[in-house]
Design an enzyme around this catalytic site. Structure first.
Site, PDB file in Angstrom:
ATOM      1  N   ILE A  56      44.456  40.163  42.122  1.00  0.00           N
ATOM      2  CA  ILE A  56      44.711  39.891  43.531  1.00  0.00           C
ATOM      3  C   ILE A  56      43.704  40.623  44.408  1.00  0.00           C
ATOM      4  CG2 ILE A  56      46.406  40.038  45.394  1.00  0.00           C
ATOM      5  CD1 ILE A  56      48.581  40.086  43.254  1.00  0.00           C
ATOM      6  N   TYR A 210      58.546  52.321  39.560  1.00  0.00           N
ATOM      7  CA  TYR A 210      57.696  51.315  40.205  1.00  0.00           C
ATOM      8  C   TYR A 210      58.361  50.807  41.482  1.00  0.00           C
ATOM      9  CZ  TYR A 210      54.868  47.112  40.851  1.00  0.00           C
ATOM     10  OH  TYR A 210      54.046  46.147  41.381  1.00  0.00           O
ATOM     11  N   LYS A 214      57.156  51.123  45.624  1.00  0.00           N
ATOM     12  CA  LYS A 214      56.989  49.975  46.518  1.00  0.00           C
ATOM     13  C   LYS A 214      57.940  50.054  47.717  1.00  0.00           C
ATOM     14  CE  LYS A 214      53.685  48.169  44.159  1.00  0.00           C
ATOM     15  NZ  LYS A 214      52.303  48.141  44.717  1.00  0.00           N
ATOM     16  N   THR A 247      49.217  39.994  36.701  1.00  0.00           N
ATOM     17  CA  THR A 247      48.103  40.935  36.706  1.00  0.00           C
ATOM     18  C   THR A 247      48.297  41.831  35.491  1.00  0.00           C
ATOM     19  OG1 THR A 247      49.232  42.679  37.961  1.00  0.00           O
ATOM     20  CG2 THR A 247      48.133  40.951  39.246  1.00  0.00           C
TER      21      THR A 247
END
Length: 332
Positions: A56, A210, A214, A247
């Site tokens: 990305i 994770y 975020k 990804t």
């Protein structure tokens, strides 16, 4: 007792992540990519993007370079840098449109060196895209003593925004503010955030770590917007979920690896994800929607904890303490 508690928390988080993941994937399949309303002509403006060597990040950097921007990409030396140079050559972008500077987001010294190299250029920065990230992985600590996911995905970007704020302020103007785009994730929907254990000393789960990083980016976006607005500054921050996209992050944890193997054919492409980031970065239609979290190029309410004003303030204060910041970006 604590070990049994942590064991059941692990199971709970895995089950919840699987259920939420497939629920969100269903809506991702039905979603579309919203094009920019405005032509991409941003000649001679400067953009900075972390982790822009692949996926990305690279697709985003390519779109920005094609719009006329001069793009500074931060990624590690070695294979990451070689991959970036190969992609630049294959894309046949205009000479000098992309520049590489060494950056390791897990190292606060590296972030400071990266920022200083940009400051030394003495150019206004119209856009900062905090994109680099580390996926769910076993517990480890950085050289600074921080839990690595929290440091790489959040703390390093908090520090970078602080250090580059003078150049962002120099570029912004009323009606066309400089922007900060924090690349978050739908993983924030796990919605669990222990403000008193930011370094995961009492409990560590890869997916929770994770998700927490975020969530932290969304909270940072919201409270930073308040600071900037209160000081009448022409810099606008946004948080963005680029979509469910493959990804290398998916390969960093056994569960996400197998989820991708089973359903990856349904994911959006890296180019489609980049278009959502570019929408937040350049669309004039969202100039007055700063401080928000976007999914599918629409303002979306994140997990409740991300909207908790008290926790936002505590995270801001603890982040400044951990990074020895007395006046973020010189805003006060």
């Amino acid at each position: 007792m604590a070990s049994w508690r942590n064991y059941f928390l692990d199971i709970y988080l895995i089950v919840r992540a699987i259920i939420q993941g497939y629920y969100h994937l269903y809506f991702e399949i039905r979603s579309s990519i919203r094009p920019l309303e405005d032509p991409l002509t941003r000649k001679n403006e400067y953009a900075v993007i972390t982790g822009g060597n692949r996926g990305i990040g690279w697709e985003t950097a390519k779109i920005l370079a094609e719009s006329g921007m001069k793009v500074i990409i931060g990624c590690r030396d070695g294979p990451s840098r070689e991959q970036l140079f190969k992609s630049i050559q294959e894309a046949k972008l205009p000479s000098g449109s992309i520049e590489w500077i060494n950056l390791d987001m897990s190292s606060m010294d590296s972030v400071r060196s990266f920022a200083q190299a940009i400051l030394d250029k003495d150019v206004p920065i119209s856009l900062l895209i905090n994109n680099a990230g580390k996926g769910s992985s076993p517990y480890s600590e950085t050289a600074d003593g921080f839990e690595s996911l929290f440091a790489t995905n959040y703390l390093g970007h908090f520090l970078l925004a602080h250090l580059l704020m003078p150049r962002l302020l120099a570029a912004g103007k009323p009606g066309q503010s400089a922007r900060i785009v924090n690349v978050s994730s739908k993983a924030q929907a796990l919605g669990w955030f222990n403000i008193n254990d930011l370094q995961s000393k009492s409990f560590y789960n890869p997916m929770y770590a994770y998700s927490r990083s975020k969530l932290a980016l969304i909270m940072f976006t919201k409270i930073l917007d308040e600071h900037l607005s209160r000081n009448n500054k022409s810099v606008k921050p946004y948080a963005v979920h680029p979509g469910i996209i493959y990804t290398s992050i998916w390969d960093s944890y056994w569960l996400t690896h197998y989820v991708y193997r089973a359903t990856g054919f349904l994911f959006k492409t890296a180019e489609e994800g980049a278009q959502r980031i570019v929408y937040a970065a350049l669309s004039q239609g969202i100039e007055d929607l700063s401080g928000n979290y976007f999914e599918d190029s629409n303002v979306t309410k994140p997990a409740a904890v991300a909207c908790n004003r008290k926790i936002q303030e505590m995270l801001w204060e603890k982040s400044c303490q951990l990074l020895d910041i007395s006046n973020f970006g010189g805003l006060n």
